[in-house]
Enzyme design. Structure first.
Site, mmCIF file in Angstrom:
data_model
loop_
_atom_site.group_PDB
_atom_site.id
_atom_site.type_symbol
_atom_site.label_atom_id
_atom_site.label_comp_id
_atom_site.label_asym_id
_atom_site.label_seq_id
_atom_site.Cartn_x
_atom_site.Cartn_y
_atom_site.Cartn_z
ATOM 1 N N ASP A 39 0.843 -1.195 0.000
ATOM 2 C CA ASP A 39 0.000 0.000 0.000
ATOM 3 C C ASP A 39 0.882 1.251 0.000
ATOM 4 O OD1 ASP A 39 -1.765 2.030 0.588
ATOM 5 O OD2 ASP A 39 -2.620 1.045 2.353
ATOM 6 N N ILE A 40 0.708 2.099 -0.976
ATOM 7 C CA ILE A 40 1.569 3.280 -1.103
ATOM 8 C C ILE A 40 1.328 4.287 0.024
ATOM 9 C CG2 ILE A 40 0.120 4.763 -2.576
ATOM 10 C CD1 ILE A 40 2.722 5.133 -4.322
ATOM 11 N N GLY A 43 -9.712 3.618 -6.312
ATOM 12 C CA GLY A 43 -8.354 3.092 -6.398
ATOM 13 C C GLY A 43 -7.381 3.757 -5.454
ATOM 14 N N ASP A 47 -6.132 6.709 -5.609
ATOM 15 C CA ASP A 47 -6.564 8.087 -5.341
ATOM 16 C C ASP A 47 -7.489 8.119 -4.118
ATOM 17 O OD1 ASP A 47 -6.955 10.786 -5.770
ATOM 18 O OD2 ASP A 47 -8.228 10.547 -7.545
ATOM 19 N N SER A 107 -2.339 4.260 -14.187
ATOM 20 C CA SER A 107 -3.221 3.906 -15.325
ATOM 21 C C SER A 107 -3.554 2.413 -15.446
ATOM 22 C CB SER A 107 -2.661 4.377 -16.683
ATOM 23 O OG SER A 107 -2.809 5.765 -16.826
HETATM 24 N N1 AR6 Z 1 -1.393 1.559 -2.971
HETATM 25 C C1 AR6 Z 1 -0.722 1.321 -4.127
HETATM 26 N N2 AR6 Z 1 -1.338 1.006 -5.283
HETATM 27 C C2 AR6 Z 1 -2.688 0.904 -5.268
HETATM 28 C C3 AR6 Z 1 -3.459 1.140 -4.110
HETATM 29 C C4 AR6 Z 1 -2.759 1.478 -2.923
HETATM 30 N N3 AR6 Z 1 -3.385 1.725 -1.767
HETATM 31 N N4 AR6 Z 1 -4.772 0.961 -4.427
HETATM 32 C C5 AR6 Z 1 -4.803 0.616 -5.739
HETATM 33 N N5 AR6 Z 1 -3.561 0.571 -6.244
HETATM 34 P P1 AR6 Z 1 -6.114 3.081 -10.104
HETATM 35 P P2 AR6 Z 1 -5.707 4.499 -12.669
HETATM 36 C C6 AR6 Z 1 -3.080 0.249 -7.601
HETATM 37 O O1 AR6 Z 1 -7.422 2.544 -10.560
HETATM 38 O O2 AR6 Z 1 -5.825 3.233 -13.426
HETATM 39 C C7 AR6 Z 1 -9.299 6.766 -9.717
HETATM 40 O O3 AR6 Z 1 -10.681 6.716 -9.522
HETATM 41 C C8 AR6 Z 1 -3.956 -0.615 -8.486
HETATM 42 O O4 AR6 Z 1 -3.765 -1.995 -8.197
HETATM 43 O O5 AR6 Z 1 -5.994 3.585 -8.740
HETATM 44 O O6 AR6 Z 1 -4.587 5.445 -13.000
HETATM 45 C C9 AR6 Z 1 -8.808 8.152 -10.092
HETATM 46 O O7 AR6 Z 1 -9.562 9.177 -9.460
HETATM 47 C C10 AR6 Z 1 -3.446 -0.255 -9.873
HETATM 48 O O8 AR6 Z 1 -2.354 -1.109 -10.225
HETATM 49 O O9 AR6 Z 1 -5.617 4.305 -11.072
HETATM 50 C C11 AR6 Z 1 -8.979 8.176 -11.565
HETATM 51 O O10 AR6 Z 1 -10.298 8.529 -11.935
HETATM 52 C C12 AR6 Z 1 -2.893 1.153 -9.713
HETATM 53 O O11 AR6 Z 1 -2.950 1.452 -8.315
HETATM 54 C C13 AR6 Z 1 -8.705 6.760 -11.986
HETATM 55 O O12 AR6 Z 1 -8.982 5.957 -10.842
HETATM 56 C C14 AR6 Z 1 -3.654 2.212 -10.459
HETATM 57 O O13 AR6 Z 1 -5.038 1.947 -10.360
HETATM 58 C C15 AR6 Z 1 -7.248 6.544 -12.337
HETATM 59 O O14 AR6 Z 1 -7.088 5.247 -12.839
#
Ligand code: AR6
Length: 183
Positions: A10-11, A32, A34, A121
């Site tokens: 977890d970041i 996600g 964010d 992404s």
């Molecule tokens: N720590 C590290 N990585 C994580 C965590 C965490 N706590 N939670 C998820 N990931 P995403 P995107 C990973 O969907 O594709 C949002 O709604 C996850 O496994 O977070 O860039 C934003 O507001 C994946 O590999 O981001 C935007 O609308 C990675 O983070 C949209 O999603 C990115 O997944 C951005 O989409």
């Protein structure tokens, strides 16, 4: 020698100078990573994002902005916006590269030494994971060669699939050029 480190998890718990958020152009939060960053970091991060919105109206795809980290253990959050995957027809590769490079530039501008990236992404935005990892690692390696303040970049993989992809790709990095940890 500069360091690249692979971390699974977890970041939001990383104690680095800045963690990078995979945000959207509104900077108002989402799901996600964010969602996790805003939830765990508290209201200060959103307040800072709202000030940036008032000043420049959000953040374009491939660009990056910086805020405080609220109650998170890092000092700053760099919010970047990766591209949504549209079968490679919309300059997605270049935009993803820019998201990494502009985040690193902002970190250097603030004289930061350690930065942690999520796999931008590859979640809601559906960028193919192998291709995204390749672009991320290449952009970081290129930028780090001439970086001054930056000493260590952490790739924080939340899902096992990304972790395995990064482990494989980071194993191919020239160890005479970078110290590669966590693989
Ligand atoms: N720590 C590290 N990585 C994580 C965590 C965490 N706590 N939670 C998820 N990931 P995403 P995107 C990973 O969907 O594709 C949002 O709604 C996850 O496994 O977070 O860039 C934003 O507001 C994946 O590999 O981001 C935007 O609308 C990675 O983070 C949209 O999603 C990115 O997944 C951005 O989409």
């Amino acid at each position: 020698m500069k360091t690249l480190r692979l971390i699974q998890g977890d970041i939001t718990i990383q104690k680095v100078d800045a963690i990078v958020n995979a945000a959207n152009t509104s900077l108002l939060g989402g799901g996600g990573v964010d969602g996790a960053i805003h939830r765990k970091g508290g209201s200060q991060i959103l307040e800072d994002c709202q000030k940036i919105r008032a000043r420049q109206g959000g953040c374009a795809v491939g660009q990056a902005v910086i805020t405080s980290a609220g109650t998170l253990p890092s000092r700053f959050v760099i919010h970047t916006v990766g591209p949504t995957w549209h079968d490679g027809q919309d300059d997605e590769n270049e935009l993803l590269k820019n998201a990494y490079l502009n985040s690193l530039k902002l970190a250097e501008k603030h004289q930061l030494a350690t930065v942690a990236f999520p796999n931008i992404s590859t979640g809601v935005y559906h960028f193919p994971k192998h291709q995204a990892a390749k672009i991320a690692i290449k952009a970081v390696i290129e930028y780090m060669q001439d970086a001054e303040s930056l000493a260590e970049i952490n790739f924080v993989c939340f899902d096992l699939e990304n972790f395995k992809i990064y482990r494989q790709q980071l194993a191919e990095v020239d160890q005479n050029q970078f110290q590669v940890l966590g693989i």
